[in-house]
Design a protein around this motif. Structure first.
Motif, PDB file in Angstrom:
ATOM      1  N   THR A  12      47.185  60.892  55.102  1.00 25.49           N
ATOM      2  CA  THR A  12      47.860  60.168  56.036  1.00 25.49           C
ATOM      3  C   THR A  12      47.198  59.429  56.773  1.00 25.49           C
ATOM      4  N   ALA A  13      46.733  59.834  57.624  1.00 26.96           N
ATOM      5  CA  ALA A  13      46.080  59.164  58.969  1.00 26.96           C
ATOM      6  C   ALA A  13      44.968  58.232  58.682  1.00 26.96           C
ATOM      7  N   ASP A  15      44.220  56.914  55.847  1.00 34.59           N
ATOM      8  CA  ASP A  15      45.545  55.894  54.957  1.00 34.59           C
ATOM      9  C   ASP A  15      45.866  55.151  56.191  1.00 34.59           C
ATOM     10  N   THR A  16      46.311  54.950  57.255  1.00 30.22           N
ATOM     11  CA  THR A  16      47.356  54.579  58.617  1.00 30.22           C
ATOM     12  C   THR A  16      46.095  53.590  58.734  1.00 30.22           C
ATOM     13  N   LEU A  20      44.677  49.101  59.022  1.00 34.21           N
ATOM     14  CA  LEU A  20      44.252  48.213  60.487  1.00 34.21           C
ATOM     15  C   LEU A  20      43.135  47.748  60.371  1.00 34.21           C
ATOM     16  N   GLN A  61      49.542  63.727  63.853  1.00 28.54           N
ATOM     17  CA  GLN A  61      50.249  61.947  63.379  1.00 28.54           C
ATOM     18  C   GLN A  61      49.980  60.873  64.205  1.00 28.54           C
ATOM     19  N   ASP A  63      50.636  56.725  65.104  1.00 32.84           N
ATOM     20  CA  ASP A  63      51.463  55.416  64.697  1.00 32.84           C
ATOM     21  C   ASP A  63      51.217  54.173  64.971  1.00 32.84           C
ATOM     22  N   PRO A  64      50.667  53.619  63.628  1.00 30.57           N
ATOM     23  CA  PRO A  64      50.605  52.396  63.208  1.00 30.57           C
ATOM     24  C   PRO A  64      50.566  51.633  64.105  1.00 30.57           C
ATOM     25  N   ARG A  68      47.527  50.404  67.128  1.00 25.59           N
ATOM     26  CA  ARG A  68      46.555  48.679  66.580  1.00 25.59           C
ATOM     27  C   ARG A  68      46.493  48.785  68.583  1.00 25.59           C
TER      28      ARG A  68
END
Length: 79
Positions: A12-13, A15-16, A20, A61, A63-64, A68
């Protein structure tokens, strides 16, 4: 990013982070801790651990929006 080969949170990380890269130019390196005693002691079950400019910024985790912001202020993007 420090990760393990079989880790859903790492997937998941990743992919995030890679999503970006469509918006921002930055380098990405993934280091698998599996089988490396030093890295396994250091990161254990905390993976994924995401470093920006050599500083741990996220653990387990990502957070996008926060990523950013961190990347926008990163030294590596300004140099």
């Amino acid at each position: 990013m420090y990760s393990r080969t079989t880790c859903g949170l790492c997937d998941t990380a990743r992919d995030t982070i890679l999503a970006l890269r469509d918006e921002m130019a930055f380098g990405y390196e993934e280091v698998f801790v599996d089988g490396n005693q030093e890295l396994e002691r250091r990161y254990g079950l905390r993976v994924p651990v995401i470093e920006v400019d050599g500083e741990e910024r996220f653990e387990t985790q990502v957070d996008p929006s926060q990523l950013r912001e961190v990347l926008a202020g990163a030294r590596t993007l300004r140099d």
